[in-house]
Structure formats: structure tokens, C-alpha cells
Design a protein around this motif. Structure first.
Motif, PDB file in Angstrom:
ATOM      1  N   TYR A  88      44.012 -32.114  74.454  1.00 30.91           N
ATOM      2  CA  TYR A  88      42.764 -32.663  75.484  1.00 30.91           C
ATOM      3  C   TYR A  88      42.333 -33.837  75.307  1.00 30.91           C
ATOM      4  N   LEU A  89      42.114 -34.240  73.817  1.00 32.17           N
ATOM      5  CA  LEU A  89      41.549 -35.415  73.780  1.00 32.17           C
ATOM      6  C   LEU A  89      42.659 -36.681  73.785  1.00 32.17           C
ATOM      7  N   TYR A  90      43.822 -36.543  73.528  1.00 29.56           N
ATOM      8  CA  TYR A  90      44.742 -37.332  73.746  1.00 29.56           C
ATOM      9  C   TYR A  90      45.647 -37.550  74.926  1.00 29.56           C
TER      10      TYR A  90
ATOM     11  N   LYS B  95      42.768 -39.391  77.239  1.00 31.07           N
ATOM     12  CA  LYS B  95      43.381 -40.732  76.801  1.00 31.07           C
ATOM     13  C   LYS B  95      42.864 -41.362  75.716  1.00 31.07           C
ATOM     14  N   LEU B  96      42.214 -40.673  74.729  1.00 32.18           N
ATOM     15  CA  LEU B  96      41.800 -41.400  73.355  1.00 32.18           C
ATOM     16  C   LEU B  96      43.227 -41.642  72.650  1.00 32.18           C
TER      17      LEU B  96
ATOM     18  N   THR C  93      41.755 -38.850  67.534  1.00 30.97           N
ATOM     19  CA  THR C  93      41.654 -37.299  67.695  1.00 30.97           C
ATOM     20  C   THR C  93      41.988 -36.527  66.385  1.00 30.97           C
ATOM     21  N   LEU C  94      42.310 -36.805  65.461  1.00 28.34           N
ATOM     22  CA  LEU C  94      42.579 -35.941  64.259  1.00 28.34           C
ATOM     23  C   LEU C  94      41.240 -35.676  63.775  1.00 28.34           C
TER      24      LEU C  94
END
Length: 69
Positions: free
Chosen positions: A46-48, A52-53, A58-59
């Protein structure tokens, strides 16, 4: 493509080692390892993928989400 395969193989090996360790100590099969792996995967997806982070950014939220359960 080779790096992707190696990373996937290492993830599968870590999950298998965790399940083997818990089963050998407690003689009870615990599927919580797979749940934690999937929660981390969904957070990174979802974050990547959607928001588009940056992948490396996102880790840290993935580890926070995994440790909260």
C-alpha cells in the motif's frame, strides 16, 4: 530477476526456520509467522504501490505494523 528470486528464497527460508523452531520447542504448529509476513507485505504494497512512497521509506512503517500485533 536473480536478486528477486534470492530475496524471495531467503524470506521463505526464514519463515520455514521460524515455524520449525517453534514446532520443535513447543510441539505445536503456530501459523503466526505467515500472518506477520503478510501484514508486512500488505503495508509495503500500500505505501509503495498505491501511495507512491519511496521503497526504503516504507520499510520502517512495515516493521512498526508487524510489531504492533
Amino acid at each position: 530477476m536473480l536478486v528477486n528470486g534470492v530475496v524471495l528464497a531467503v524470506n521463505y527460508a526464514l519463515i520455514a526456520l521460524g515455524i520449525t523452531l517453534i514446532f520443535s520447542i513447543m510441539n505445536i504448529l503456530n501459523f503466526a509467522h505467515g500472518q506477520m509476513f503478510m501484514i508486512g507485505g500488505f503495508v509495503v504494497y500500500y505505501l509503495y504501490g498505491i501511495f507512491k512512497l519511496n521503497y526504503f521509506a516504507t520499510l520502517m512503517p512495515m516493521e512498526v505494523a508487524r510489531s504492533s500485533f
